[in-house]
Scaffold this active site. Structure first.
Site, PDB file in Angstrom:
ATOM      1  N   THR A   1       0.828  -1.210   0.000  1.00 30.86           N
ATOM      2  CA  THR A   1       0.000   0.000   0.000  1.00 30.86           C
ATOM      3  C   THR A   1       0.860   1.256   0.000  1.00 30.86           C
ATOM      4  O   THR A   1       0.551   2.226  -0.711  1.00 30.86           O
ATOM      5  CB  THR A   1      -0.948  -0.002   1.223  1.00 30.86           C
ATOM      6  OG1 THR A   1      -1.731  -1.190   1.183  1.00 30.86           O
ATOM      7  CG2 THR A   1      -1.863   1.205   1.208  1.00 30.86           C
TER       8      THR A   1
ATOM      9  N   SER B   1     -10.225  -6.758   3.681  1.00 33.34           N
ATOM     10  CA  SER B   1     -10.766  -7.492   4.832  1.00 33.34           C
ATOM     11  C   SER B   1     -10.117  -6.929   6.083  1.00 33.34           C
ATOM     12  O   SER B   1      -8.938  -6.587   6.085  1.00 33.34           O
ATOM     13  CB  SER B   1     -10.509  -8.990   4.679  1.00 33.34           C
ATOM     14  OG  SER B   1      -9.228  -9.240   4.169  1.00 33.34           O
TER      15      SER B   1
ATOM     16  N   GLU C   1      -4.070  -3.117  -6.199  1.00 31.86           N
ATOM     17  CA  GLU C   1      -3.362  -3.773  -5.100  1.00 31.86           C
ATOM     18  C   GLU C   1      -4.062  -5.075  -4.764  1.00 31.86           C
ATOM     19  O   GLU C   1      -5.266  -5.096  -4.498  1.00 31.86           O
ATOM     20  CB  GLU C   1      -3.294  -2.881  -3.841  1.00 31.86           C
ATOM     21  CG  GLU C   1      -2.478  -3.590  -2.745  1.00 31.86           C
ATOM     22  CD  GLU C   1      -2.468  -2.901  -1.382  1.00 31.86           C
ATOM     23  OE1 GLU C   1      -2.760  -1.694  -1.305  1.00 31.86           O
ATOM     24  OE2 GLU C   1      -2.156  -3.605  -0.399  1.00 31.86           O
ATOM     25  N   GLY C   2      -3.295  -6.156  -4.777  1.00 32.01           N
ATOM     26  CA  GLY C   2      -3.851  -7.452  -4.417  1.00 32.01           C
ATOM     27  C   GLY C   2      -4.010  -7.561  -2.910  1.00 32.01           C
ATOM     28  O   GLY C   2      -4.034  -6.562  -2.188  1.00 32.01           O
ATOM     29  N   ALA C   3      -4.140  -8.782  -2.427  1.00 35.61           N
ATOM     30  CA  ALA C   3      -4.248  -9.017  -0.983  1.00 35.61           C
ATOM     31  C   ALA C   3      -3.236 -10.090  -0.611  1.00 35.61           C
ATOM     32  O   ALA C   3      -3.156 -11.128  -1.278  1.00 35.61           O
ATOM     33  CB  ALA C   3      -5.658  -9.463  -0.627  1.00 35.61           C
ATOM     34  N   GLY C   4      -2.445  -9.818   0.423  1.00 41.46           N
ATOM     35  CA  GLY C   4      -1.430 -10.789   0.836  1.00 41.46           C
ATOM     36  C   GLY C   4      -0.352 -10.925  -0.220  1.00 41.46           C
ATOM     37  O   GLY C   4       0.047  -9.935  -0.845  1.00 41.46           O
TER      38      GLY C   4
ATOM     39  N   LYS D   1      -8.279  -1.395  -4.836  1.00 36.74           N
ATOM     40  CA  LYS D   1      -8.003  -2.453  -3.865  1.00 36.74           C
ATOM     41  C   LYS D   1      -9.332  -3.191  -3.828  1.00 36.74           C
ATOM     42  O   LYS D   1     -10.203  -2.927  -2.986  1.00 36.74           O
ATOM     43  CB  LYS D   1      -7.642  -1.849  -2.501  1.00 36.74           C
ATOM     44  CG  LYS D   1      -7.561  -2.863  -1.379  1.00 36.74           C
ATOM     45  CD  LYS D   1      -6.202  -3.521  -1.272  1.00 36.74           C
ATOM     46  CE  LYS D   1      -6.227  -4.599  -0.195  1.00 36.74           C
ATOM     47  NZ  LYS D   1      -4.918  -5.153   0.093  1.00 36.74           N
TER      48      LYS D   1
ATOM     49  N   ASP E   1      -6.440   0.417   3.382  1.00 33.97           N
ATOM     50  CA  ASP E   1      -5.662   0.422   2.128  1.00 33.97           C
ATOM     51  C   ASP E   1      -6.390   1.226   1.050  1.00 33.97           C
ATOM     52  O   ASP E   1      -5.796   2.051   0.348  1.00 33.97           O
ATOM     53  CB  ASP E   1      -5.442  -1.006   1.615  1.00 33.97           C
ATOM     54  CG  ASP E   1      -4.429  -1.768   2.448  1.00 33.97           C
ATOM     55  OD1 ASP E   1      -4.043  -1.263   3.523  1.00 33.97           O
ATOM     56  OD2 ASP E   1      -4.022  -2.869   2.021  1.00 33.97           O
TER      57      ASP E   1
HETATM   58  N1  LIG Z   1       9.216   2.164   2.919  1.00 31.12           N
HETATM   59  C1  LIG Z   1       8.474   2.281   4.027  1.00 31.12           C
HETATM   60  N2  LIG Z   1       8.622   3.368   4.835  1.00 31.12           N
HETATM   61  C2  LIG Z   1       7.877   3.499   5.949  1.00 31.12           C
HETATM   62  N3  LIG Z   1       6.974   2.602   6.358  1.00 31.12           N
HETATM   63  C3  LIG Z   1       6.782   1.519   5.587  1.00 31.12           C
HETATM   64  C4  LIG Z   1       7.515   1.316   4.393  1.00 31.12           C
HETATM   65  N4  LIG Z   1       7.092   0.142   3.844  1.00 31.12           N
HETATM   66  C5  LIG Z   1       6.151  -0.323   4.673  1.00 31.12           C
HETATM   67  N5  LIG Z   1       5.971   0.490   5.716  1.00 31.12           N
HETATM   68  C6  LIG Z   1       5.049   0.306   6.839  1.00 31.12           C
HETATM   69  O1  LIG Z   1       4.861  -1.105   7.028  1.00 31.12           O
HETATM   70  C7  LIG Z   1       3.507  -1.384   7.309  1.00 31.12           C
HETATM   71  C8  LIG Z   1       2.951  -2.314   6.253  1.00 31.12           C
HETATM   72  O2  LIG Z   1       2.951  -1.625   4.997  1.00 31.12           O
HETATM   73  P1  LIG Z   1       1.737  -1.741   3.983  1.00 31.12           P
HETATM   74  O3  LIG Z   1       0.453  -1.509   4.695  1.00 31.12           O
HETATM   75  O4  LIG Z   1       2.052  -0.882   2.822  1.00 31.12           O
HETATM   76  O5  LIG Z   1       1.871  -3.285   3.621  1.00 31.12           O
HETATM   77  P2  LIG Z   1       0.947  -4.140   2.648  1.00 31.12           P
HETATM   78  O6  LIG Z   1       1.835  -5.081   1.929  1.00 31.12           O
HETATM   79  O7  LIG Z   1       0.096  -3.244   1.862  1.00 31.12           O
HETATM   80  O8  LIG Z   1       0.046  -4.936   3.719  1.00 31.12           O
HETATM   81  P3  LIG Z   1      -1.342  -5.715   3.458  1.00 31.12           P
HETATM   82  O9  LIG Z   1      -0.966  -7.111   3.072  1.00 31.12           O
HETATM   83  O10 LIG Z   1      -2.010  -5.639   4.806  1.00 31.12           O
HETATM   84  O11 LIG Z   1      -2.098  -4.991   2.399  1.00 31.12           O
HETATM   85  C9  LIG Z   1       2.775  -0.050   7.391  1.00 31.12           C
HETATM   86  O12 LIG Z   1       2.729   0.385   8.719  1.00 31.12           O
HETATM   87  C10 LIG Z   1       3.652   0.870   6.563  1.00 31.12           C
HETATM   88  O13 LIG Z   1       3.526   2.214   6.947  1.00 31.12           O
HETATM   89 MG   LIG Z   2      -1.970  -3.134   1.737  1.00 30.41          MG
END
Ligand SMILES: Nc1ncnc2c1ncn2[C@@H]1O[C@H](COP(=O)(O)OP(=O)(O)OP(=O)(O)O)[C@@H](O)[C@H]1O
Ligand SMILES: [Mg+2]
Length: 230
Positions: free
Chosen positions: A20, A45, A111-114, A41, A50
């Site tokens: 995200t 869930s 954006e996918g999930a997981g 997105k 996101d």
């Molecule tokens: N480059 C970055 N700088 C600062 N924080 C980050 C960075 N990458 C990830 N994070 C932090 O890590 C956490 C997870 O990031 P994010 O929500 O983007 O993951 P995701 O892969 O989208 O997760 P989900 O599978 O739940 O969708 C968040 O708190 C986000 O702010």
């Molecule tokens: Mg995400």
């Protein structure tokens, strides 16, 4: 930058790796540079955070329900969370929604999930969605010990025609470990070096759009967007 039609699925090695954060940065960069962009997105869930982040990044150009038409209470995979609510969403419905609202020219980011093989709907996972949409995959991973395995396993699960072209984005973890500065180089033994991009930690202000990315970060985002063209 050419504005030809491109559907991108932002997936990765698992949950919480930065999909995200990266998606919102890419959407904001497109808006800022005048490139048409739509963000999705499709399935959330355990909250719609996101989708809200993507809505904010799109600058209000899209409604929350357009970005995220299906959302479920339980913080589980959308496939499982939907089943708990006795609801069914098919891959075809997801693909149709994205196609109907996608931009004719420019970038449609989903954006996918997981991770790549995480269940998404009752009848498919993130990889199935990529194939159904004829989309380009982008692999996001957390730049920490173990990422070489995680990225290789994920790339190995893509069809050969997509495997070598997929950009891999290594997101800086909250706490770097001894591998963090070496992982991009190590990965280049297995994947084209010019398709591996490291993204540094990004402040809350920049994540939310209250602050502007540095020139260096914008260069990285432009580099990723260029990789989608080749
Ligand atoms: N480059 C970055 N700088 C600062 N924080 C980050 C960075 N990458 C990830 N994070 C932090 O890590 C956490 C997870 O990031 P994010 O929500 O983007 O993951 P995701 O892969 O989208 O997760 P989900 O599978 O739940 O969708 C968040 O708190 C986000 O702010
Ligand atoms: Mg995400």
């Amino acid at each position: 930058m050419a504005a030809r039609r491109q559907i991108l699925v932002v997936t990765g090695t698992g949950t919480g790796v930065g999909k995200t954060v990266l998606s919102a940065l890419l959407v904001r960069r497109c808006v800022q540079t005048g490139r048409p962009v739509r963000a999705f997105k499709p399935l959330c869930s355990g909250g719609r955070d996101d989708a809200k982040a993507l809505a904010a990044a799109s600058g209000g150009a899209q409604t929350l329900d357009e970005i995220n038409p299906w959302h479920f209470e339980a913080p589980l995979s959308p496939a499982l969370a939907a089943r708990l609510e006795r609801r069914t969403v098919s891959l075809m419905q997801v693909a149709e929604h994205v196609r109907r609202h996608s931009t004719r020219s420019g970038l449609t980011l989903v954006e996918g999930a997981g991770g790549l093989l995480s269940p998404l709907t009752a009848d498919g996972d993130n990889r199935d969605l990529i194939l159904r949409l004829r989309a380009f995959p982008l692999i996001v991973a957390s730049n920490r010990l173990g990422v070489i395995h995680d990225v290789r396993a994920t790339l190995g699960s893509l069809p050969p025609s997509l495997r070598n072209r997929a950009p891999v984005v290594l997101m800086a973890p909250a706490t770097a470990d001894a591998s963090t500065v070496r992982n991009a180089r190590s990965l280049s033994d297995y994947h084209p070096a010019d398709r591996i991009v490291e993204v540094p930690r990004v402040s809350e202000e920049i994540q939310s759009g209250a602050g502007s990315p540095s020139v260096a970060l914008n260069r990285k985002l432009d580099q990723i967007l260029r990789l989608l063209e080749s």
